[in-house]
Design a protein around this motif. Sequence first.
Motif, PDB file in Angstrom:
ATOM      1  N   TYR A   1       0.836  -1.203   0.000  1.00 49.86           N
ATOM      2  CA  TYR A   1       0.000   0.000   0.000  1.00 49.86           C
ATOM      3  C   TYR A   1       0.876   1.261   0.000  1.00 49.86           C
ATOM      4  CZ  TYR A   1      -2.470   3.835   2.350  1.00 49.86           C
ATOM      5  OH  TYR A   1      -2.949   5.066   2.711  1.00 49.86           O
ATOM      6  N   ARG A   2       1.906   1.276   0.854  1.00 55.45           N
ATOM      7  CA  ARG A   2       2.816   2.410   0.904  1.00 55.45           C
ATOM      8  C   ARG A   2       3.578   2.565  -0.415  1.00 55.45           C
ATOM      9  NH1 ARG A   2       2.374   6.370   4.085  1.00 55.45           N
ATOM     10  NH2 ARG A   2       4.636   6.685   4.190  1.00 55.45           N
ATOM     11  N   ALA A   3       3.948   1.429  -1.007  1.00 57.37           N
ATOM     12  CA  ALA A   3       4.668   1.469  -2.277  1.00 57.37           C
ATOM     13  C   ALA A   3       3.791   2.006  -3.398  1.00 57.37           C
ATOM     14  CB  ALA A   3       5.179   0.077  -2.629  1.00 57.37           C
TER      15      ALA A   3
ATOM     16  N   VAL B   1      14.047  12.573  -5.479  1.00 55.69           N
ATOM     17  CA  VAL B   1      14.393  11.316  -4.802  1.00 55.69           C
ATOM     18  C   VAL B   1      13.538  11.182  -3.539  1.00 55.69           C
ATOM     19  CG1 VAL B   1      16.210   9.989  -3.671  1.00 55.69           C
ATOM     20  CG2 VAL B   1      16.742  11.393  -5.685  1.00 55.69           C
ATOM     21  N   THR B   2      12.731  10.159  -3.486  1.00 60.28           N
ATOM     22  CA  THR B   2      11.906   9.879  -2.306  1.00 60.28           C
ATOM     23  C   THR B   2      11.871   8.381  -2.066  1.00 60.28           C
ATOM     24  OG1 THR B   2       9.882   9.713  -3.615  1.00 60.28           O
ATOM     25  CG2 THR B   2      10.418  11.880  -2.701  1.00 60.28           C
ATOM     26  N   GLU B   3      11.545   7.994  -0.846  1.00 56.88           N
ATOM     27  CA  GLU B   3      11.354   6.583  -0.501  1.00 56.88           C
ATOM     28  C   GLU B   3      10.194   6.470   0.470  1.00 56.88           C
ATOM     29  OE1 GLU B   3      15.460   4.040  -0.711  1.00 56.88           O
ATOM     30  OE2 GLU B   3      15.229   5.366   1.004  1.00 56.88           O
TER      31      GLU B   3
ATOM     32  N   ASP C   1      12.987   0.124   0.071  1.00 59.32           N
ATOM     33  CA  ASP C   1      13.668   0.352  -1.204  1.00 59.32           C
ATOM     34  C   ASP C   1      13.099  -0.583  -2.261  1.00 59.32           C
ATOM     35  OD1 ASP C   1      14.836  -2.185  -0.810  1.00 59.32           O
ATOM     36  OD2 ASP C   1      16.570  -1.295   0.203  1.00 59.32           O
ATOM     37  N   ASP C   2      13.552  -0.418  -3.481  1.00 56.97           N
ATOM     38  CA  ASP C   2      13.024  -1.218  -4.594  1.00 56.97           C
ATOM     39  C   ASP C   2      13.241  -2.710  -4.375  1.00 56.97           C
ATOM     40  OD1 ASP C   2      11.947   0.826  -6.132  1.00 56.97           O
ATOM     41  OD2 ASP C   2      13.869   1.292  -7.071  1.00 56.97           O
ATOM     42  N   SER C   3      14.366  -3.079  -3.771  1.00 59.85           N
ATOM     43  CA  SER C   3      14.668  -4.482  -3.538  1.00 59.85           C
ATOM     44  C   SER C   3      13.657  -5.119  -2.584  1.00 59.85           C
ATOM     45  CB  SER C   3      16.084  -4.616  -2.970  1.00 59.85           C
ATOM     46  OG  SER C   3      16.363  -5.958  -2.642  1.00 59.85           O
TER      47      SER C   3
ATOM     48  N   ILE D   1      10.596  -4.058  -1.917  1.00 60.23           N
ATOM     49  CA  ILE D   1       9.285  -4.090  -2.569  1.00 60.23           C
ATOM     50  C   ILE D   1       9.209  -5.227  -3.571  1.00 60.23           C
ATOM     51  CG2 ILE D   1       7.716  -2.793  -4.071  1.00 60.23           C
ATOM     52  CD1 ILE D   1       8.845  -0.230  -2.754  1.00 60.23           C
ATOM     53  N   ARG D   2      10.292  -5.433  -4.312  1.00 54.57           N
ATOM     54  CA  ARG D   2      10.319  -6.518  -5.278  1.00 54.57           C
ATOM     55  C   ARG D   2      10.200  -7.882  -4.594  1.00 54.57           C
ATOM     56  NH1 ARG D   2      14.503  -5.042  -7.514  1.00 54.57           N
ATOM     57  NH2 ARG D   2      16.065  -6.383  -6.539  1.00 54.57           N
ATOM     58  N   THR D   3      10.904  -8.054  -3.472  1.00 57.24           N
ATOM     59  CA  THR D   3      10.826  -9.313  -2.729  1.00 57.24           C
ATOM     60  C   THR D   3       9.422  -9.564  -2.213  1.00 57.24           C
ATOM     61  OG1 THR D   3      13.146  -9.113  -2.055  1.00 57.24           O
ATOM     62  CG2 THR D   3      11.760 -10.591  -0.770  1.00 57.24           C
ATOM     63  N   ILE D   4       8.797  -8.522  -1.668  1.00 57.86           N
ATOM     64  CA  ILE D   4       7.422  -8.646  -1.162  1.00 57.86           C
ATOM     65  C   ILE D   4       6.463  -8.981  -2.291  1.00 57.86           C
ATOM     66  CG2 ILE D   4       5.495  -7.357  -0.164  1.00 57.86           C
ATOM     67  CD1 ILE D   4       7.596  -5.809   1.489  1.00 57.86           C
ATOM     68  N   ALA D   5       6.617  -8.301  -3.428  1.00 58.27           N
ATOM     69  CA  ALA D   5       5.733  -8.549  -4.570  1.00 58.27           C
ATOM     70  C   ALA D   5       5.891  -9.984  -5.081  1.00 58.27           C
ATOM     71  CB  ALA D   5       6.022  -7.546  -5.685  1.00 58.27           C
ATOM     72  N   LEU D   6       7.125 -10.478  -5.131  1.00 60.66           N
ATOM     73  CA  LEU D   6       7.366 -11.854  -5.573  1.00 60.66           C
ATOM     74  C   LEU D   6       6.739 -12.851  -4.607  1.00 60.66           C
ATOM     75  CD1 LEU D   6      11.081 -11.647  -6.788  1.00 60.66           C
ATOM     76  CD2 LEU D   6       9.056 -12.037  -8.202  1.00 60.66           C
ATOM     77  N   PHE D   7       6.839 -12.569  -3.307  1.00 61.23           N
ATOM     78  CA  PHE D   7       6.231 -13.459  -2.317  1.00 61.23           C
ATOM     79  C   PHE D   7       4.718 -13.506  -2.499  1.00 61.23           C
ATOM     80  CE2 PHE D   7       4.012 -14.231   1.629  1.00 61.23           C
ATOM     81  CZ  PHE D   7       4.638 -15.371   2.111  1.00 61.23           C
ATOM     82  N   VAL D   8       4.090 -12.340  -2.648  1.00 62.10           N
ATOM     83  CA  VAL D   8       2.638 -12.293  -2.816  1.00 62.10           C
ATOM     84  C   VAL D   8       2.220 -13.015  -4.092  1.00 62.10           C
ATOM     85  CG1 VAL D   8       0.659 -10.758  -3.162  1.00 62.10           C
ATOM     86  CG2 VAL D   8       2.418 -10.159  -1.482  1.00 62.10           C
ATOM     87  N   PHE D   9       2.980 -12.829  -5.168  1.00 60.47           N
ATOM     88  CA  PHE D   9       2.684 -13.534  -6.416  1.00 60.47           C
ATOM     89  C   PHE D   9       2.765 -15.043  -6.204  1.00 60.47           C
ATOM     90  CE2 PHE D   9       4.496 -15.742 -10.120  1.00 60.47           C
ATOM     91  CZ  PHE D   9       3.464 -15.568 -11.034  1.00 60.47           C
ATOM     92  N   LEU D  10       3.831 -15.497  -5.535  1.00 66.65           N
ATOM     93  CA  LEU D  10       4.000 -16.929  -5.283  1.00 66.65           C
ATOM     94  C   LEU D  10       2.884 -17.455  -4.397  1.00 66.65           C
ATOM     95  CD1 LEU D  10       5.813 -19.392  -5.702  1.00 66.65           C
ATOM     96  CD2 LEU D  10       7.136 -18.687  -3.702  1.00 66.65           C
TER      97      LEU D  10
END
Length: 500
Positions: free
Chosen positions: A371-373, A388-390, A403-405, A407-416
């Motif tokens: 949600y924050r992302a 530049v913001t985070e 950070d992007d890393s 968020i990417r890990t979380i997104a991959l987990f949710v997809f899996l």
Amino acid sequence: MLLERKKTNRYSQFLRQRYRAILGYTGLICAIAGVVMLSPLLALIFYPEEIGLAWGFALPGIFLTVVGGLLWRFLVPKKVISLSLSEGSVIVVLAWLLAIAFGTIPFMLIQGLNFPQAAFESTSGWTTTGLSVVDVTQASRLILLYRSNIELAGGGGFAIIALSAISGLSGAGLTSAEGRSEQLAPNVRRSAKLVLSIYSGYAVVGILALWLAGMGWFDAVNHSFAALSTGGFSTRTDSIGYWDSPAVEAVTIVLMILGTLNFLTSYFLLRGKFKPVVRNGEVRLMALVIPLCAVIVFFGVAVNLYETMGKSVRVAIFEMITALSTTGFSTVGYGDWNSLGWTILIILMLIGGGTGATAGGIKQFRIYALYRALLWEVKRMLQPKNTVTEPDYWQGDRRSFLDDSQIRTIALFVFLYFLVFFVGVIITAAYGNSLPDSLFEYASSLSTVGLSIGVTSSDAPVGLIWTQIVGMFLGRLEFFTVFVGIIRLFKDLPAVFFGK
């Protein structure tokens, strides 16, 4: 060629040393699991008439305790070593598989279940799911207490926390592998002791509170353990609905919420530091989702089903909390609920509880982080190109940034997570269950909830039972730990045994 062979031999020797430590730590975890299996025998003081059942717990419990203790005594290096995340994953996978495997024995010897049924019940207990194929009206008190004990131990990450308490550096890799990366104190050992203190204190207070609310002592012990571990095994076929008591439901709600809270959040609560609690994204999410869903279910489902306004309010609140916390207790059946109510329950079960708690599901932190992302991405699109913001969030009393890393890990987990969920739903539907039933039951299995609309039963097809077992196991250990542990094993074993 000779140089290459020497390198291979050195690597094989290195791996053998590492796997000696891995087996030693696994042995300690197995010894702890063995003690947990023996713990119901303490109840023989109060129920001596069940002494004839003691051997069903003693055989596997003593064997696991002795063998595990010997592995710990002779294989763990005297000098503390630091375990990597992948090595911790191997230990976690091996330990949970062994605990589940030996945990089937009492169900087979005493309850008369066949192996798939016993494996289902054992997995459901250790993973704190709460789905059951045991007829509690025909089960002995020792079996009922055994189920609650393994839920309490499994919910606390029994082996990981205990092992972390013994050795600080080695415990760090194990704690991360088990899904508990946040620490209450800088030292892992100190952090583990605090978690055990909090967990034990909650359990004792829960027993007393449930007894005062009207439960007998035996029921109070079982339901306190099951509520705090967000497990959901009950001693009654009607679960918490058996008592139909606002007091019992209120105490159970508090225990479920405490069980689903991150232990770090509980620590701040107990110390009276409310600011970090209020800032916590998971707490904010719960504070929004539970009342919102309760209102929707009250007006859309409960108000037209139950005889009084008070009963409708109680049902709406209790069932939302039991689903989101992934506990699995219930006060009513869901057969007469409409599609709106089922949809809300499925969504809450998939969201799940707090990270680093006893609960299952995708976890509230991941939902909050996405949600924050999302807000960050929209904001970034509206800002000048080089801005530049985070996105930030509060972790305890510290402000952290995504950070992007991450968020990417979380997104991959949710997809899996959803990939496994829909595969499980397809298999469940293939056995003749309707799509709504399949969605509900497999959401309950994968998120280790325990709510059921009747698909799970003692006469369920063997293939369906194993599908749910896999879902419960993957859901409890959060996919990546299982995959990393298994891949690491298959990669290392040829070199360990054959020097290849």
